[in-house]
Design a protein around this motif. Structure first.
Motif, short mmCIF file in Angstrom:
data_model
loop_
_atom_site.label_atom_id
_atom_site.label_comp_id
_atom_site.label_asym_id
_atom_site.label_seq_id
_atom_site.Cartn_x
_atom_site.Cartn_y
_atom_site.Cartn_z
N LYS A 31 0.84 -1.19 0.00
CA LYS A 31 0.00 0.00 0.00
C LYS A 31 0.88 1.24 0.00
O LYS A 31 2.05 1.20 0.39
N THR A 32 0.29 2.32 -0.45
CA THR A 32 0.94 3.62 -0.44
C THR A 32 0.05 4.57 0.34
O THR A 32 -1.15 4.32 0.49
N PRO A 33 0.60 5.67 0.85
CA PRO A 33 -0.24 6.63 1.57
C PRO A 33 -1.36 7.17 0.69
O PRO A 33 -1.23 7.24 -0.53
N SER A 34 -2.45 7.56 1.32
CA SER A 34 -3.63 8.01 0.57
C SER A 34 -3.37 9.27 -0.26
O SER A 34 -4.08 9.52 -1.22
N TYR A 35 -2.36 10.04 0.09
CA TYR A 35 -2.07 11.26 -0.66
C TYR A 35 -1.29 10.97 -1.95
O TYR A 35 -1.03 11.88 -2.73
N SER A 36 -0.90 9.75 -2.19
CA SER A 36 -0.12 9.40 -3.38
C SER A 36 -0.93 9.59 -4.65
O SER A 36 -2.14 9.37 -4.67
N GLU A 37 -0.25 9.96 -5.70
CA GLU A 37 -0.85 10.06 -7.03
C GLU A 37 -1.36 8.67 -7.41
O GLU A 37 -0.61 7.70 -7.40
N VAL A 38 -2.65 8.57 -7.75
CA VAL A 38 -3.30 7.27 -7.97
C VAL A 38 -2.61 6.45 -9.05
O VAL A 38 -2.34 5.26 -8.85
N SER A 39 -2.32 7.04 -10.20
CA SER A 39 -1.73 6.26 -11.29
C SER A 39 -0.32 5.77 -10.94
O SER A 39 0.07 4.67 -11.32
N ILE A 40 0.41 6.58 -10.19
CA ILE A 40 1.75 6.16 -9.76
C ILE A 40 1.65 5.04 -8.74
O ILE A 40 2.37 4.04 -8.81
N ALA A 41 0.75 5.18 -7.79
CA ALA A 41 0.55 4.13 -6.77
C ALA A 41 0.13 2.81 -7.43
O ALA A 41 0.64 1.74 -7.08
N LYS A 42 -0.77 2.90 -8.41
CA LYS A 42 -1.23 1.69 -9.11
C LYS A 42 -0.07 1.03 -9.86
O LYS A 42 0.09 -0.18 -9.83
N TYR A 43 0.74 1.84 -10.51
CA TYR A 43 1.89 1.33 -11.26
C TYR A 43 2.84 0.58 -10.32
O TYR A 43 3.26 -0.54 -10.62
#
Length: 100
Positions: free
Chosen positions: A49-61
């Protein structure tokens, strides 16, 4: 040992980045991404998981890359030694900082 694994994981996740993601990281001026994950008592990686403030497309990648790396480890000769608590393997949550 933990730091060697974290360093290796960070390098693996950042290697050969997709050009679109790399451009987005630069465009958004992202300097780092902190990731959280578990090492299960059998040594398998889970719960990325990544923090909720992370850019969604980057976190998904990076989630997809984490899953690929986890599958690679499962199918290779490389094994993660789980955390030990009173000589009993246990699950532990770890974090890694990816710096760009």
């Amino acid at each position: 040992m933990k730091n060697c694994f974290i360093t290796s994981l960070s390098e693996k996740l950042k290697s050969n980045l997709d050009p679109t993601i790399l451009s987005l990281i630069k465009e958004k001026n992202i300097k780092q991404l902190i990731i959280y994950f578990n090492v299960e008592k059998d040594g398998k990686l889970s719960s990325f998981k990544t923090p909720s403030y992370s850019e969604v497309s980057i976190a998904k990648y990076f989630n997809e890359r984490f899953v690929q790396y986890s599958e690679y480890l499962d199918n290779s000769e490389q094994h993660i030694i789980p955390a030990m608590f009173n000589e009993i393997p246990g699950k532990i949550e770890l974090s890694a900082k990816l710096e760009f």
